[in-house]
Design an enzyme around this catalytic site. Structure first.
Site, mmCIF file in Angstrom:
data_model
loop_
_atom_site.group_PDB
_atom_site.id
_atom_site.type_symbol
_atom_site.label_atom_id
_atom_site.label_comp_id
_atom_site.label_asym_id
_atom_site.label_seq_id
_atom_site.Cartn_x
_atom_site.Cartn_y
_atom_site.Cartn_z
ATOM 1 N N CYS A 2 -31.959 20.846 -48.795
ATOM 2 C CA CYS A 2 -32.770 19.623 -48.851
ATOM 3 C C CYS A 2 -31.988 18.398 -48.368
ATOM 4 O O CYS A 2 -30.777 18.319 -48.553
ATOM 5 C CB CYS A 2 -33.214 19.354 -50.274
ATOM 6 S SG CYS A 2 -34.130 20.702 -50.997
ATOM 7 N N ARG A 27 -29.410 21.141 -41.523
ATOM 8 C CA ARG A 27 -29.046 21.680 -42.833
ATOM 9 C C ARG A 27 -29.953 22.839 -43.245
ATOM 10 O O ARG A 27 -29.616 23.572 -44.163
ATOM 11 C CB ARG A 27 -29.132 20.570 -43.886
ATOM 12 C CG ARG A 27 -28.175 19.434 -43.610
ATOM 13 C CD ARG A 27 -28.469 18.266 -44.517
ATOM 14 N NE ARG A 27 -28.278 18.620 -45.902
ATOM 15 C CZ ARG A 27 -27.139 18.526 -46.554
ATOM 16 N NH1 ARG A 27 -26.079 18.071 -45.929
ATOM 17 N NH2 ARG A 27 -27.039 18.860 -47.808
ATOM 18 N N TRP A 79 -35.935 22.387 -48.800
ATOM 19 C CA TRP A 79 -35.626 23.827 -48.705
ATOM 20 C C TRP A 79 -36.132 24.413 -50.011
ATOM 21 O O TRP A 79 -35.614 24.112 -51.086
ATOM 22 C CB TRP A 79 -34.121 24.020 -48.551
ATOM 23 C CG TRP A 79 -33.694 25.422 -48.282
ATOM 24 C CD1 TRP A 79 -33.743 26.086 -47.088
ATOM 25 C CD2 TRP A 79 -33.120 26.340 -49.219
ATOM 26 N NE1 TRP A 79 -33.238 27.353 -47.234
ATOM 27 C CE2 TRP A 79 -32.852 27.539 -48.529
ATOM 28 C CE3 TRP A 79 -32.806 26.266 -50.575
ATOM 29 C CZ2 TRP A 79 -32.292 28.650 -49.143
ATOM 30 C CZ3 TRP A 79 -32.247 27.375 -51.190
ATOM 31 C CH2 TRP A 79 -31.999 28.555 -50.465
ATOM 32 N N ASN A 105 -32.987 16.112 -54.420
ATOM 33 C CA ASN A 105 -32.219 17.325 -54.101
ATOM 34 C C ASN A 105 -31.646 17.863 -55.402
ATOM 35 O O ASN A 105 -31.290 17.081 -56.283
ATOM 36 C CB ASN A 105 -31.044 17.002 -53.176
ATOM 37 C CG ASN A 105 -31.480 16.674 -51.772
ATOM 38 O OD1 ASN A 105 -32.657 16.747 -51.443
ATOM 39 N ND2 ASN A 105 -30.525 16.300 -50.933
ATOM 40 N N GLY A 106 -31.525 19.166 -55.505
ATOM 41 C CA GLY A 106 -30.961 19.759 -56.717
ATOM 42 C C GLY A 106 -32.035 20.464 -57.518
ATOM 43 O O GLY A 106 -33.155 20.682 -57.033
ATOM 44 N N GLU A 486 -17.031 38.643 -40.974
ATOM 45 C CA GLU A 486 -17.533 37.366 -40.442
ATOM 46 C C GLU A 486 -18.361 37.608 -39.176
ATOM 47 O O GLU A 486 -19.390 36.960 -38.969
ATOM 48 C CB GLU A 486 -16.343 36.420 -40.183
ATOM 49 C CG GLU A 486 -16.674 35.135 -39.445
ATOM 50 C CD GLU A 486 -17.694 34.230 -40.137
ATOM 51 O OE1 GLU A 486 -18.051 34.476 -41.293
ATOM 52 O OE2 GLU A 486 -18.172 33.298 -39.462
ATOM 53 N N LYS A 490 -22.241 36.478 -38.757
ATOM 54 C CA LYS A 490 -22.766 35.650 -37.657
ATOM 55 C C LYS A 490 -23.991 36.312 -37.047
ATOM 56 O O LYS A 490 -25.003 35.680 -36.806
ATOM 57 C CB LYS A 490 -21.725 35.438 -36.549
ATOM 58 C CG LYS A 490 -20.619 34.467 -36.776
ATOM 59 C CD LYS A 490 -21.009 33.021 -36.848
ATOM 60 C CE LYS A 490 -21.430 32.561 -38.193
ATOM 61 N NZ LYS A 490 -20.658 32.360 -39.292
ATOM 62 N N GLU A 493 -27.047 36.322 -39.429
ATOM 63 C CA GLU A 493 -27.568 34.968 -39.662
ATOM 64 C C GLU A 493 -28.476 34.510 -38.536
ATOM 65 O O GLU A 493 -29.530 33.929 -38.784
ATOM 66 C CB GLU A 493 -26.406 33.959 -39.759
ATOM 67 C CG GLU A 493 -25.700 33.918 -41.082
ATOM 68 C CD GLU A 493 -24.546 32.917 -41.081
ATOM 69 O OE1 GLU A 493 -24.381 32.223 -42.085
ATOM 70 O OE2 GLU A 493 -23.790 32.836 -40.085
ATOM 71 N N HIS A 509 -16.509 57.057 -45.541
ATOM 72 C CA HIS A 509 -16.831 57.299 -46.949
ATOM 73 C C HIS A 509 -18.283 56.940 -47.263
ATOM 74 O O HIS A 509 -18.616 56.693 -48.416
ATOM 75 C CB HIS A 509 -15.882 56.500 -47.849
ATOM 76 C CG HIS A 509 -14.454 56.917 -47.692
ATOM 77 N ND1 HIS A 509 -13.997 58.171 -48.007
ATOM 78 C CD2 HIS A 509 -13.380 56.243 -47.199
ATOM 79 C CE1 HIS A 509 -12.697 58.260 -47.751
ATOM 80 N NE2 HIS A 509 -12.307 57.096 -47.242
ATOM 81 N N LYS A 608 -27.492 24.851 -44.356
ATOM 82 C CA LYS A 608 -26.106 24.567 -43.992
ATOM 83 C C LYS A 608 -25.243 24.339 -45.227
ATOM 84 O O LYS A 608 -24.095 24.735 -45.281
ATOM 85 C CB LYS A 608 -26.079 23.324 -43.092
ATOM 86 C CG LYS A 608 -24.697 22.912 -42.627
ATOM 87 C CD LYS A 608 -24.209 23.836 -41.554
ATOM 88 C CE LYS A 608 -22.805 23.533 -41.084
ATOM 89 N NZ LYS A 608 -22.162 24.753 -40.570
HETATM 90 C C1 G6P Z 1 -24.148 28.389 -46.492
HETATM 91 C C2 G6P Z 1 -24.027 28.350 -44.989
HETATM 92 C C3 G6P Z 1 -22.836 29.185 -44.548
HETATM 93 C C4 G6P Z 1 -21.580 28.714 -45.248
HETATM 94 C C5 G6P Z 1 -21.752 28.734 -46.766
HETATM 95 C C6 G6P Z 1 -20.597 28.052 -47.470
HETATM 96 O O1 G6P Z 1 -24.528 29.648 -46.897
HETATM 97 O O2 G6P Z 1 -25.204 28.831 -44.380
HETATM 98 O O3 G6P Z 1 -22.662 29.043 -43.143
HETATM 99 O O4 G6P Z 1 -20.514 29.530 -44.876
HETATM 100 O O5 G6P Z 1 -22.929 28.021 -47.128
HETATM 101 O O6 G6P Z 1 -20.596 26.701 -47.098
HETATM 102 P P1 G6P Z 1 -19.358 25.740 -47.231
HETATM 103 O O7 G6P Z 1 -19.870 24.412 -46.790
HETATM 104 O O8 G6P Z 1 -18.963 25.742 -48.691
HETATM 105 O O9 G6P Z 1 -18.276 26.265 -46.383
#
Ligand code: G6P
Length: 613
Positions: A2, A27, A79, A105-106, A486, A490, A493, A509, A608
């Site tokens: 949000c 975001r 969001w 927000n929150g 990672e 990616k 996502e 395994h 984000k």
């Molecule tokens: C969200 C984002 C990720 C990010 C994670 C942690 O899930 O979509 O891309 O890695 O938060 O975010 P931070 O700001 O704590 O690195």
């Protein structure tokens, strides 16, 4: 997640607010809304979907004169948490009288009991949100003093909030407050902008005030009066934002993600600059605020984070153990405070967070501080909550990361963790010569990444062979295991392909049962210890029909010959090699997502910065 924007000043507020929301789009959100004060009335427009939909809706429904004359308003990107992303659930929400509007927000955790209480008093709710309950509560307490009403209501709530409140009965001011969800106030010339993220303020001013938890501010076009929830004035400094508006644009690239991938030689340069000490074979990280003696006494390093930051921490774990002979472990931040972490003053806890606002990581920081650990942060966003609450740490200086999928933050996190490990290593097992050699390796990371980026066109071609699959598995061992995870993150996502990262040895395994003819295996098989074993695991996959894309070291013909397709990275130290290796996987994910027509910068359902637990 949000986003909040509030404006009070001299300009056309609807346009300022909608432009501010556009700056927050990165975001992640699923509906948007705006409330403005027009001739003594609150006027609201809300829409599911993108800010562009809201913009068109407001411009077609509202008279042009409204844009000219309205100079006060609040706006939001939502969001969804409580209730689906419908128009009725979108913010702003109104109180019972319709004269008070609020964005939030929150999460208000006790909203159900508050709602029952208010319903018993005759309040009628239209949405499923916790936010509507809070604004009704404010309305319930309002006896002609909005500030006091907001204070009274906030005393009743449990949970987290960043809010902006507007009342038709008290024009000329916006009330804003925070607990656990950021609020930044931009102090302009005859105008004040409130936002949950500096990106929405940049176009107006660089001068900002960060609210602390339980701060509540009365904001006018000319003034910012901050108090605590007991109405006691508090002083907050004005800070200068360190990003400029240009850095928040796409700079000619089709997507922020591609721009940010290409920026990595520069962002790594910025993260490293002035921090390597070639004379001592060490690093200079003043923000760590530790003496060499304190470092020598450390017993353990605990790295905490979520998502991409968690995987950077996993690379860090290898680095601290390999370079500094210190026990290191990674803990998923959300679990940290629920599992009785054993911590003391000789444990260094490093909270890793690009945004510095992730709720799970913030909660873990508080827990670690409470347990008396030595806590520091590794954040990108200057002045973010985690950076401020830890008080010590190292900024990434990666520049604003707009794409939801994190790229340059990861590589800078790894680079800084390597420098931290080097610093610790010099107090322990590393000789000056070892340190100098490793510092040179770190210094070289921008060039290493540049060599991978040069292969962009080739990686785009390779991507075409993998874009139509619905599953993909990434394998690696040693420090390349977190890189595999990672890389898989990616891909899932942004392309929505089901992708998993496995330790290369773990494949046999269980996961190997998933392989059928043509299943993509992305193997990080660069020339580091354990490579020959990974090549063996690749053969096991090939024998079951998998198609292998390898990340191999330049000149390693043996490894390249084992692959159907390959991308090269330059020869370097195994820990340093994680950086160019991940860049290859970022480009692969990007091109696959592009070929699949996905919305790369704002993937569905993702945010984000995740400010709820
Ligand atoms: C969200 C984002 C990720 C990010 C994670 C942690 O899930 O979509 O891309 O890695 O938060 O975010 P931070 O700001 O704590 O690195």
């Amino acid at each position: 997640m949000c986003g909040i924007v509030g404006y009070i000043g001299k300009a056309d507020a609807p346009t300022v607010l909608i432009n501010g929301l556009r700056r927050l789009e990165y975001r992640g959100y699923d509906s948007a809304g705006i409330a403005i004060l027009d001739e003594g009335r609150i006027v609201v427009s809300k829409a599911p979907g993108k800010v562009s939909v809201l913009n068109e809706q407001a411009r077609s429904a509202w008279p042009a004169a409204r844009f000219d004359r309205c100079t006060t308003g609040i706006a939001h990107t939502r969001w969804a948490t409580h209730g689906p992303p419908t128009e009725v659930n979108a913010h702003p929400h109104l109180d019972q009288s319709g004269e008070i509007a609020m964005v939030h927000n929150g999460i208000i955790e006790n909203y159900r009991s508050l709602r029952v209480r208010l319903e018993a008093k005759g309040h009628q709710f239209h949405s499923e949100t916790d936010t509507e309950v809070l604004v009704h509560l404010i309305g319930e307490y309002d006896r002609g003093d909005l500030f006091q009403a907001v204070c009274d209501a906030l005393h009743q709530v449990e949970g987290t909030f960043g809010i902006a409140v507007l009342s038709a009965r008290e024009p000329g001011k916006i009330i804003t407050a925070r607990r656990g969800s950021p609020i930044i106030i931009g102090v302009g010339d005859g105008e004040t902008i409130i936002a949950s993220d500096a990106a929405a303020i940049l176009a107006h001013t660089q001068r900002v005030i960060y609210l602390d938890d339980n701060d509540i501010a009365v904001v006018t076009a000319e003034s910012v009066d901050i108090r605590d929830l007991h109405n006691i004035p508090v002083t907050r400094e004005i800070a200068e934002l360190d990003m400029d508006a240009a850095a928040a644009g796409k700079g000619g690239f089709d997507h922020f993600m591609l721009k940010e991938i290409h920026e990595q030689p520069d962002s790594l340069g910025n993260a490293i600059r002035g921090r390597l000490d070639f004379n001592q074979g060490s690093s200079v990280l003043a923000g760590m605020g530790t003496s060499q003696r304190e470092l020598a006494e450390l017993r353990r390093v605990v790295l905490i984070g979520c998502g991409t930051s968690l995987y950077a921490g996993l690379v860090g774990e290898f680095a601290f153990e390999d370079l500094a002979d210190i026990h290191a472990e990674v803990q998923q931040a959300a679990e940290f405070r629920y599992r009785n972490p054993i911590l003391g003053s000789r444990d260094l806890v490093i909270a890793i967070s690009q945004s510095g606002e992730t709720a799970d990581t913030l909660a873990a920081v508080r827990e670690a501080k409470q347990k008396g650990a030595f806590v520091m942060s590794l954040c990108n966003v200057v002045g973010s909550t985690i950076a401020r609450e830890t008080g010590r740490g190292v900024y990434l200086h990666a520049g604003p990361e707009i794409s939801v999928a994190s790229t340059k933050a990861f590589t800078c996190q790894v680079a800084v963790l390597l420098m931290m490990a080097l610093k610790l290593g010099r107090g322990r097992r590393f000789s000056r010569d070892d340190g100098m050699r490793f510092a040179k390796e770190i210094e070289n990371t921008p060039a290493l990444v540049g060599r991978v980026i040069q292969q962009n066109a080739r990686i785009a071609e390779i991507a075409a062979a993998y874009a139509h699959h619905e599953h993909a598995f990434f394998i690696g061992r040693g420090p390349m295991y977190p890189v595999a995870m990672e890389g898989a993150l990616k891909l899932k996502e942004i392309s929505y392909i089901h992708a998993e990262g496995f330790h290369a040895a773990e494949l046999k395994h269980g996961p190997i049962a998933l392989l059928v003819q043509g299943t993509p295996i992305i193997a990080i098989a660069c020339d580091i210890p354990g490579k020959s074993k990974t090549l063996g695991n690749i053969e096991e996959c090939r024998a079951r029909g998998a198609r292998i894309l390898g990340i191999v070291t330049e000149g390693d013909d043996e490894a390249a010959a084992s692959m159907d397709d390959f991308i090269t990275i330059p020869r370097c130290h195994p820990l340093v090699a994680t950086i160019p290796a991940v860049v290859a996987l970022q480009l692969l994910a990007y091109h696959i997502a592009r070929l699949r027509g996905c919305e790369i910068d704002q993937p569905r359902n993702l945010a984000k910065s995740v400010t709820v637990e």
